[in-house]
Design a protein around this motif. Structure first.
Motif, PDB file in Angstrom:
ATOM      1  N   SER A 171       0.820  -1.210   0.000  1.00 37.64           N
ATOM      2  CA  SER A 171       0.000   0.000   0.000  1.00 37.64           C
ATOM      3  C   SER A 171       0.855   1.260   0.000  1.00 37.64           C
ATOM      4  CB  SER A 171      -0.931   0.011   1.218  1.00 37.64           C
ATOM      5  OG  SER A 171      -0.187   0.108   2.414  1.00 37.64           O
ATOM      6  N   ARG A 174       0.877   3.140  -3.298  1.00 35.43           N
ATOM      7  CA  ARG A 174      -0.400   3.508  -3.908  1.00 35.43           C
ATOM      8  C   ARG A 174      -0.916   4.823  -3.333  1.00 35.43           C
ATOM      9  NH1 ARG A 174      -2.254  -1.468  -2.225  1.00 35.43           N
ATOM     10  NH2 ARG A 174      -4.148  -0.489  -1.442  1.00 35.43           N
ATOM     11  N   GLU A 178      -6.639   5.035  -2.377  1.00 31.49           N
ATOM     12  CA  GLU A 178      -6.825   3.667  -2.871  1.00 31.49           C
ATOM     13  C   GLU A 178      -6.612   2.623  -1.780  1.00 31.49           C
ATOM     14  OE1 GLU A 178      -4.494   2.905  -6.346  1.00 31.49           O
ATOM     15  OE2 GLU A 178      -5.370   4.576  -7.493  1.00 31.49           O
ATOM     16  N   THR A 180      -7.502   0.041   0.895  1.00 35.16           N
ATOM     17  CA  THR A 180      -8.682  -0.793   1.056  1.00 35.16           C
ATOM     18  C   THR A 180      -9.148  -0.752   2.507  1.00 35.16           C
ATOM     19  OG1 THR A 180      -7.404  -2.775   1.595  1.00 35.16           O
ATOM     20  CG2 THR A 180      -7.837  -2.335  -0.748  1.00 35.16           C
ATOM     21  N   GLU A 181     -10.352  -1.196   2.735  1.00 34.74           N
ATOM     22  CA  GLU A 181     -10.881  -1.235   4.103  1.00 34.74           C
ATOM     23  C   GLU A 181     -10.020  -2.089   5.028  1.00 34.74           C
ATOM     24  OE1 GLU A 181     -13.172   0.088   7.102  1.00 34.74           O
ATOM     25  OE2 GLU A 181     -13.376   0.715   5.003  1.00 34.74           O
ATOM     26  N   GLU A 183      -6.828  -2.588   4.814  1.00 34.45           N
ATOM     27  CA  GLU A 183      -5.592  -1.846   5.061  1.00 34.45           C
ATOM     28  C   GLU A 183      -5.815  -0.712   6.061  1.00 34.45           C
ATOM     29  OE1 GLU A 183      -3.387  -2.582   0.728  1.00 34.45           O
ATOM     30  OE2 GLU A 183      -4.721  -0.862   1.024  1.00 34.45           O
TER      31      GLU A 183
END
Length: 289
Positions: A171, A174, A178, A180-181, A183
């Motif tokens: 991550s 990125r 972006e 994610t939930e 993360e």
């Protein structure tokens, strides 16, 4: 009156066989069924395991923790109890805490490390460690016991933190929006095990590509706060995760700008985040160093 097992519950024979399979290290269809039920009927299954524990049944605590950890982010049982406060996550949190305390302290770091080898398990491991260590803090043991307790907790914090950093490695390259939930959940969990490592990692991302306001929008979505965007508990969590002084410094141009009414802003949520931080910064709210 005799109470039996409801028709939609896991039969006692399968339940006991599953526990024995876990104890023997030979999982079978019964153990698979147990964890399927744990995912879909979490409160009931954790309650039944808790009853056995309270009755003095010797449970395969380590095996249960390691096998349950990957399921943590996939619990589908609906909230129960008054106001729906008994969520599936909370039921699993309580069971994991109790099972970990059943293990000898020297065994706990390795078990937590194994739990943390998946992203969902890392969240459960971090939360479990936080619950157990908080309870230990209130027990005021003697000095020798306190030193031993600090040893295993420190080792566990380090091991879990290493796993969280590994899970978040991809991550880092990125854009922040972006994430994610899972993360985002991992980031929040990191503060329970190694807040200094979490701060360093996040501030490095902010130095390179992420923006502080973009990160706050991700960490604090509009549906997260029931009453205020950033209450005192959330403020303390942000301090542990990012560092408030560093955050205020990075956001100074926004915070020093004339405050606009969030209701008139084209991005109301961002405006309310800035308004809350401005009020905390300019008020008397204590922060950590």
């Amino acid at each position: 009156m005799v109470f039996g097992i409801p028709d939609d519950d896991l039969p006692e024979r399968i339940f006991d066989t599953a526990l024995q399979q876990l104890a023997d290290g030979t999982p079978g269809t019964e153990a698979d069924e147990l964890f399927l039920r744990l995912r879909d009927d979490t409160q009931r299954i954790t309650r039944r395991i808790g009853y056995k524990r309270a009755a003095g049944t010797r449970l395969p605590a380590a095996a249960l923790l390691k096998a349950a950890a990957p399921h943590y982010g996939h619990l589908t049982a609906a909230p129960q109890g008054a106001l729906g406060l008994i969520t599936a996550d909370r039921a699993m949190d309580v069971l994991a805490r109790d099972l970990l305390t059943d293990l000898a302290e020297p065994e706990r770091p390795a078990i937590l490390k194994t739990m943390a080898e998946t992203p969902d398990g890392a969240v459960l491991a971090a939360r479990t460690l936080q619950r157990v260590s908080s309870r230990n803090d209130s027990d005021t043991p003697d000095r020798a016991q306190a030193a031993a307790t600090l040893d295993w907790i420190g080792e566990a914090c380090s091991l879990i933190s290493q796993e969280i950093a590994r899970h978040l490695a991809h991550s880092a390259s990125r854009p922040v929006d972006e994430l994610t939930e899972p993360e985002i959940t991992l980031l929040w969990a990191w503060r329970h095990t190694a807040s200094e490592a979490a701060r360093a990692w996040i501030n490095q991302r902010l130095d390179e590509a992420w923006t502080p306001l973009g990160l706050l929008v991700v960490l604090l979505p509009p549906d997260r706060a029931r009453f205020t965007v950033i209450g005192n508990d959330t403020l303390q969590s942000l301090d542990a995760l990012i560092g408030l002084e560093a955050l205020y410094s990075r956001l100074r141009p926004h915070l020093d700008a004339p405050a606009a009414d969030p209701d008139d802003s084209p991005d109301e949520h961002r405006a309310r985040i800035l308004q809350a931080l401005r009020e905390h910064r300019d008020g008397d709210t204590p922060t950590s160093s």
